[in-house]
Scaffold this active site. Structure first.
Site, PDB file in Angstrom:
ATOM      1  N   ASN A 281      45.067  34.562  45.147  1.00 36.03           N
ATOM      2  CA  ASN A 281      43.798  34.510  45.876  1.00 36.03           C
ATOM      3  C   ASN A 281      42.843  33.437  45.353  1.00 36.03           C
ATOM      4  O   ASN A 281      42.090  32.843  46.125  1.00 36.03           O
ATOM      5  CB  ASN A 281      43.120  35.885  45.873  1.00 36.03           C
ATOM      6  CG  ASN A 281      42.950  36.465  44.482  1.00 36.03           C
ATOM      7  OD1 ASN A 281      43.330  35.854  43.481  1.00 36.03           O
ATOM      8  ND2 ASN A 281      42.392  37.663  44.401  1.00 36.03           N
ATOM      9  N   THR A 346      46.155  34.156  35.937  1.00 38.41           N
ATOM     10  CA  THR A 346      47.184  35.105  35.558  1.00 38.41           C
ATOM     11  C   THR A 346      48.434  34.933  36.412  1.00 38.41           C
ATOM     12  O   THR A 346      48.352  34.604  37.594  1.00 38.41           O
ATOM     13  CB  THR A 346      46.664  36.551  35.676  1.00 38.41           C
ATOM     14  OG1 THR A 346      47.693  37.447  35.281  1.00 38.41           O
ATOM     15  CG2 THR A 346      46.241  36.881  37.112  1.00 38.41           C
ATOM     16  N   HIS A 384      40.054  28.361  33.565  1.00 33.96           N
ATOM     17  CA  HIS A 384      40.794  29.623  33.722  1.00 33.96           C
ATOM     18  C   HIS A 384      39.749  30.706  33.957  1.00 33.96           C
ATOM     19  O   HIS A 384      38.752  30.797  33.213  1.00 33.96           O
ATOM     20  CB  HIS A 384      41.606  29.930  32.464  1.00 33.96           C
ATOM     21  CG  HIS A 384      42.594  31.054  32.626  1.00 33.96           C
ATOM     22  ND1 HIS A 384      42.238  32.328  32.992  1.00 33.96           N
ATOM     23  CD2 HIS A 384      43.948  31.088  32.444  1.00 33.96           C
ATOM     24  CE1 HIS A 384      43.315  33.099  33.041  1.00 33.96           C
ATOM     25  NE2 HIS A 384      44.379  32.358  32.713  1.00 33.96           N
ATOM     26  N   CYS A 385      39.932  31.566  34.968  1.00 40.79           N
ATOM     27  CA  CYS A 385      38.884  32.534  35.311  1.00 40.79           C
ATOM     28  C   CYS A 385      38.859  33.740  34.373  1.00 40.79           C
ATOM     29  O   CYS A 385      37.958  34.577  34.476  1.00 40.79           O
ATOM     30  CB  CYS A 385      39.023  32.986  36.760  1.00 40.79           C
ATOM     31  SG  CYS A 385      40.501  33.945  37.124  1.00 40.79           S
ATOM     32  N   LEU A 386      39.824  33.839  33.461  1.00 38.00           N
ATOM     33  CA  LEU A 386      39.868  34.882  32.434  1.00 38.00           C
ATOM     34  C   LEU A 386      40.117  36.278  33.037  1.00 38.00           C
ATOM     35  O   LEU A 386      39.783  36.503  34.193  1.00 38.00           O
ATOM     36  CB  LEU A 386      38.589  34.891  31.587  1.00 38.00           C
ATOM     37  CG  LEU A 386      38.191  33.570  30.931  1.00 38.00           C
ATOM     38  CD1 LEU A 386      36.924  33.753  30.087  1.00 38.00           C
ATOM     39  CD2 LEU A 386      39.310  33.017  30.061  1.00 38.00           C
TER      40      LEU A 386
END
Length: 436
Positions: A281, A346, A384-386
């Site tokens: 997404n 991820t 990276h959105c973590l």
């Protein structure tokens, strides 16, 4: 008193009993309530240039025309009543009387309207002031009118702008009216209003009050399984719907990502972002946004983990429209070549835990390392959105000066706040528009 036929008969009989037109004022006239109404018309007009005022259940009262006549700012006063007889009588009277407004840009209209269906005449959050001089009283005091009174109140709050006001003039005691208003005007997550009361004065031995409801606007911030759920909610909702995350898109994450890049590079147009990872997404939202900002996008995903076909097609259309490049490959090094920004996320999203073993095998070679960055541009950075896992990016990149992940995380706060402000207020930015 809640029946249309009752009021039709009343106005027919009233008009036939005399040759001259006479206003019917329930309770009192404009002069008695002028000081409650006019201060609310001192706000700056909206971009359309007219403050929207509704005289609800106007009958043949002079209240609406007096607001139209005396308002110093341009207003559009809509006098609405369920009775077509009352509407016709007022239209004929105004045509013969030729009322002149204080502000020549003001407008006055009379419409037949059931006030339980205000949304059919007005859009959501479109009215600045609603004046109710007796309509709610008539409904609450009729045998079957309480349900209608509840509906009228909800409709008023639906069409009022944030910080718009509903004024109810009534002789009902505050102990009763405030309890009803405070109960019916609150619906968590949907609508709310601040409720207050002031005494108007006495008339024929009765004390009259002005109940003011100040509309508050909520928004719904949603995490949804399916994107169509947000679309359906948006069609039906009376408040802004924010897609906080769905299986298909994660738009608010992308706001933070591009703000981070704007802050770091000073501009976005002409930059190249390379996505190396799962076709999820977050990637879909990159694909819907990058071209609009003049950003080239390269995507590397393992075979079988590509973005959704419909998203690819729309991204290709956007790329062509905005003159940017869109590259899809299964080779991480090809995607990283000459890129400004390397991005991953991820490999195992929520609900995919049972696939973890297979996914780790399929994503072998997709870890972002300094070797990946060696083919990127000299100024390359990492997002990276973590939360991050070691297999997605190694420590040497993640904790390096090239990593913008912590600024990116902080910017989630500021972009969400900015989104809320832009949706829920009439805020205008005080700084020039950024050049992307």
């Amino acid at each position: 008193m809640d029946k249309k036929a009752t009021w039709d008969r009343f106005y027919t009989e009233s008009s036939s009993s005399t040759n001259t037109f006479k206003h019917f004022e329930r309770f009192f006239g404009f002069d008695a309530v002028r000081d409650f109404i006019m201060p609310l018309l001192q706000t700056k007009p909206h971009p359309d240039g007219l403050l929207q005022v509704l005289d609800m259940g106007c009958g043949t009262s002079a209240l609406g025309p007096c607001i139209y006549r005396h308002s110093p700012l341009p207003v559009r006063v809509t006098c609405a009543d369920i009775s077509p007889i009352a509407v016709r009588l007022m239209q004929e009277h105004v045509q013969t009387k030729a009322i002149q407004p204080h502000n020549l840009s003001s407008r006055l209209e009379f419409v037949e309207l059931d006030c339980t269906q205000l949304h059919e005449h007005y859009g959501c959050s479109s009215v600045d002031l609603i004046v109710d001089k007796g309509t709610t009283d008539a409904l609450l005091r009729s045998t079957e009118g309480k349900w209608k009174a509840n509906q009228v109140l909800k409709q008023c709050l639906k069409v009022l702008r944030s910080s718009g006001s509903l004024l109810q003039f009534s002789d009902e005691d505050p102990d009763a009216r405030l309890l009803w208003l405070e109960t019916e005007a609150q619906e968590p997550g949907v609508m709310a209003a601040d409720v207050g009361v002031q005494e108007v004065g006495e008339l024929r031995g009765l004390t009259y009050y002005c109940y003011r409801l100040l509309a508050l606007l909520y928004s719904n911030f949603l995490h949804l399984d399916a994107p169509y759920e947000a679309e359906e909610l948006d069609k039906e909702a009376t408040i802004p719907i924010i897609n906080g995350l769905s299986d298909l898109y994660h738009p608010i994450q992308i706001l933070a990502d591009f703000l981070t890049l704007q802050e770091h590079y000073g501009s976005l147009s002409g930059r190249t972002v390379s996505w190396i990872g799962d076709g999820n997404n977050v990637l879909h939202s990159f694909m819907m946004t990058a071209a609009k900002l003049g950003v080239h996008l390269k995507i590397a995903t393992p075979k079988g983990y590509e973005p959704e076909r419909s998203v690819i097609q729309e991204a290709q259309r956007l790329s062509k429209e905005h003159g940017t490049q869109l590259v899809l490959t299964s080779d991480p090094m090809e995607a990283a070549h000459s890129s400004n920004v390397l991005v991953t996320d991820t490999w195992v999203s929520m609900g995919q835990e049972e696939e973890k073993k297979k996914r780790l095998k399929d994503f072998k070679g997709y870890q972002i390392t300094m070797q990946t960055g060696s083919v990127a541009k000299p100024d390359w950075t990492f997002l990276h959105c973590l939360p991050r896992k070691m297999e997605e990016v190694d420590d040497q990149v993640f904790y390096s000066s090239r990593s913008l992940v912590f600024s990116e995380a902080e910017n989630r706060k500021w972009t969400i706040m900015g989104l809320m402000v832009s949706l829920l207020t009439d805020y205008t930015p005080q700084i020039p528009m950024l050049k992307f």
